[in-house]
Design a protein around this motif. Structure first.
Motif, PDB file in Angstrom:
ATOM      1  N   ARG A   1       0.853  -1.188   0.000  1.00  0.00           N
ATOM      2  CA  ARG A   1       0.000   0.000   0.000  1.00  0.00           C
ATOM      3  C   ARG A   1       0.890   1.240   0.000  1.00  0.00           C
ATOM      4  NH1 ARG A   1      -2.929  -0.997   4.083  1.00  0.00           N
ATOM      5  NH2 ARG A   1      -4.953  -1.381   3.133  1.00  0.00           N
TER       6      ARG A   1
ATOM      7  N   PHE B   1      -8.843   5.374  -1.717  1.00  0.00           N
ATOM      8  CA  PHE B   1      -8.132   6.631  -1.495  1.00  0.00           C
ATOM      9  C   PHE B   1      -7.441   7.136  -2.765  1.00  0.00           C
ATOM     10  CE2 PHE B   1      -8.678   5.274   2.838  1.00  0.00           C
ATOM     11  CZ  PHE B   1      -8.755   6.445   3.557  1.00  0.00           C
ATOM     12  N   ASP B   2      -7.079   6.229  -3.664  1.00  0.00           N
ATOM     13  CA  ASP B   2      -6.300   6.621  -4.851  1.00  0.00           C
ATOM     14  C   ASP B   2      -7.167   7.002  -6.051  1.00  0.00           C
ATOM     15  OD1 ASP B   2      -3.952   6.081  -3.465  1.00  0.00           O
ATOM     16  OD2 ASP B   2      -3.962   3.972  -4.065  1.00  0.00           O
TER      17      ASP B   2
ATOM     18  N   LEU C   1       1.783   5.040   0.659  1.00  0.00           N
ATOM     19  CA  LEU C   1       1.435   6.137   1.559  1.00  0.00           C
ATOM     20  C   LEU C   1       2.157   7.399   1.129  1.00  0.00           C
ATOM     21  CD1 LEU C   1       1.573   4.533   5.130  1.00  0.00           C
ATOM     22  CD2 LEU C   1      -0.423   4.895   3.702  1.00  0.00           C
TER      23      LEU C   1
ATOM     24  N   SER D   1      -7.100  13.174   4.974  1.00  0.00           N
ATOM     25  CA  SER D   1      -7.571  12.198   3.983  1.00  0.00           C
ATOM     26  C   SER D   1      -8.723  11.324   4.473  1.00  0.00           C
ATOM     27  CB  SER D   1      -6.402  11.311   3.536  1.00  0.00           C
ATOM     28  OG  SER D   1      -5.425  12.075   2.892  1.00  0.00           O
ATOM     29  N   PRO D   2      -8.691  10.781   5.709  1.00  0.00           N
ATOM     30  CA  PRO D   2      -9.830   9.979   6.175  1.00  0.00           C
ATOM     31  C   PRO D   2     -11.148  10.743   6.189  1.00  0.00           C
ATOM     32  CG  PRO D   2      -7.933   9.637   7.599  1.00  0.00           C
ATOM     33  CD  PRO D   2      -7.591  10.778   6.701  1.00  0.00           C
TER      34      PRO D   2
ATOM     35  N   GLN E   1      -3.188   9.107   0.873  1.00  0.00           N
ATOM     36  CA  GLN E   1      -3.362   8.214   2.022  1.00  0.00           C
ATOM     37  C   GLN E   1      -2.132   8.321   2.918  1.00  0.00           C
ATOM     38  OE1 GLN E   1      -4.357   4.223   0.975  1.00  0.00           O
ATOM     39  NE2 GLN E   1      -4.832   3.604   3.047  1.00  0.00           N
TER      40      GLN E   1
END
Length: 545
Positions: free
Chosen positions: A118, A188-189, A120, A235-236, A230
């Motif tokens: 993943r 997220f992407d 980040l 972002s969340p 992310q």
């Protein structure tokens, strides 16, 4: 009491001496005003209050405090700068007053459970502080507009609330029998930037700069055309606000709760971040009506369902969600730790024994840390039998370790050296540490208790819910297994004596021992011990150990 004023803008000359209680109250008061204005529909006033909060000194102090006291405080961005001294933090508060152009993100990769990695994006400290500043004004709006059955990345909500919500929806005989297990592909992407700029209620120029900042991988610069970084603080919240509204659309199509149309279709949503399930009365409803509706909702935001992880399952076959297996056995719904979660625990324990095979004391301390964390996570479901089986599994792991450490010794010698009687249990693995024994933690010692999930419409930023959250905070103490934390927290009225700021969750604090509390024989007396924040302990490390 030190007061933050224009004449004395920081309340003190040192960062550690700032009156954080006053700072926190100022920010909470402005956040409550934003929620109140939002409920009355005064959008212009909401925007003005957001701007007021972003420019306030209290909010800038809170933003810098957050990025310098969390786990990533020692992880720099592309500029290789971190804020560790009091002078650097105070200077950062001044610089936050003037917006700056964000720098590219530093790209790193972390492994996932399925073997993939993943990506980040690590912003610089200044960009993190700027995001934390805007987060203070955006999160109250996000909470007010959030789906009632959304539990991921939200204050005062957790995975156990989501699991309990599923249990409440599916425990009865007349409950829905079919479940759509959904997962969004690279959530997220892939979020559409145009949709974010149009629907997120914050400064559009600042948001656009964050989204288009790009990222550095090695020495190469890459642009960002979609998604939110992310790894960023905001972002969340952006991801949650993107997915909010799905529950409302399902209700409009299949009926609101307690209506005849809703009872016939039995369509209910439970979401944690980008993972969610939707129940239904029949497989046909989920396959022909619910799934196309979800795909249309996600397509508007530039998202798609992952075909690998999205499936429709009958409740008697069972499904995994948030590390738990949910299944009906002869009309009885049971929620247990999933096989993947159990296997992951076994692998961690095996790796801990291998890593510390020559350091028995460190090995047992590492094992205890892993067991306590895993056991406390699963203590609100039907996991008593699982705990007992795992205790037996760990016994044989440690027995085999002892046999390998002493190949020339017999079983009686090994049993006498490493296994001792504690209470009624004669086979407790123990390592002698000076005059005391460090014993292996037993999962079966964790009591299984019922958990009461949070109310869906409860908003921690709304003054009308203040009494509810105060009562819930006190109620949560019955689930703590470490009496010292609970005792000290009650003794201090939930306040850190060093910064006068609230300690929200006891286990997030640490026990601090003043110098005069340490005896000459190095035995610790708890009479004068205090519970403090982790960053407060760092600032006052000279006064303890």
């Amino acid at each position: 009491m030190t007061v933050i004023t224009d004449a004395n803008p920081y309340g003190a000359k040192k960062w550690s001496s700032i009156n954080w209680n006053n700072v926190r109250r100022t920010v909470q008061r402005l956040q409550a005003r934003i929620v109140k204005a939002l409920k009355t529909g005064a959008r212009r006033k909401v925007k003005d209050l957001q701007r007021l909060l972003n420019r306030s000194l209290a909010a800038r102090l809170m933003a810098v405090k957050r990025v310098t006291s969390n786990k990533g405080s020692k992880t720099p961005g592309v500029d290789h700068i971190i804020w560790s001294t009091s002078k650097q933090k105070l200077e950062a508060v001044k610089r936050l007053k003037e917006p700056t152009k964000p720098k590219p993100l530093r790209r790193i990769y972390i492994p996932k459970k399925n073997g993939k990695k993943r990506g980040l994006g690590i912003p610089t400290m200044m960009d993190r502080a700027c995001q934390a500043l805007y987060f203070l004004g955006l999160d109250p709006i996000s909470e007010a507009n959030a789906d009632p059955s959304s539990y991921g990345f939200r204050i005062c909500r957790s995975t156990r609330d989501a699991i309990q919500d599923i249990h409440r929806r599916m425990v009865h005989n007349h409950s829905p029998q079919w479940v759509l297990e959904a997962d969004i592909k690279a959530c997220f992407d892939e979020i559409n930037h145009q949709w974010l700029e149009k629907n997120i209620p914050m400064d559009k120029t600042t948001l656009n700069r964050w989204l288009k900042s790009g990222f550095m991988e090695g020495k190469k610069m890459f642009p960002t055309t979609s998604g939110t970084p992310q790894g960023g603080i905001i972002s969340p919240v952006l991801a949650n606000m993107t997915l909010d509204g799905l529950q409302q659309r399902l209700r409009e199509t299949f009926g609101f709760p307690k209506t005849k149309h809703s009872r016939e279709n039995k369509v209910y949503l439970c979401r944690y971040a980008d993972d969610f399930i939707i129940t239904g009365a029949t497989k046909k409803i989920l396959e022909k009506e619910v799934k196309p509706l979800v795909e249309q909702f996600l397509e508007e935001r530039g998202l798609k369902l992952s075909q690998e992880k999205t499936m429709i399952t009958h409740v008697t076959e069972g499904f995994d969600f948030l590390g738990q297996n949910i299944r009906k056995y002869r009309k009885i719904l049971l929620i247990k730790p999933s096989k993947k979660s159990i296997q992951s625990l076994k692998e961690k324990l095996k790796e801990a024994i291998r890593q510390y095979r020559c350091q028995s004391l460190k090995m047992i301390q590492k094992i205890n840390t892993i067991l306590r964390g895993w056991g406390n996570y699963h203590r609100f479901v039907s996991s008593k039998k699982t705990f007992s089986k795992l205790d037996n599994h760990i016994f044989w792991l440690l027995w085999n370790w002892a046999k390998k450490q002493h190949p020339n010794k017999g079983s009686k010698w090994i049993a006498k050296r490493y296994f001792h009687k504690i209470g009624s249990n004669k086979w407790v693995f123990s390592i002698k540490n000076k005059e005391k024994y460090e014993t292996r933690f037993l999962l079966s010692s964790i009591p299984i208790r019922k958990y009461y999930s949070i109310k869906g419409l409860a908003n921690p930023y709304d003054c009308n819910w203040k009494g509810y959250f105060e009562a819930r905070k006190n109620f949560d103490f019955q689930y703590k297994h470490f009496a010292t934390f609970e005792t000290l927290h009650k003794k201090q009225d939930g306040t850190c004596p060093l910064c006068q700021q609230e300690i929200e969750v006891p286990k997030k604090g640490i026990i601090h021992f003043p110098k005069d509390n340490i005896a000459t024989d190095k035995t610790v007396c708890f009479n004068n011990a205090v519970l403090v924040h982790k960053d407060c302990h760092k600032e006052n490390i000279g006064y303890g150990f």
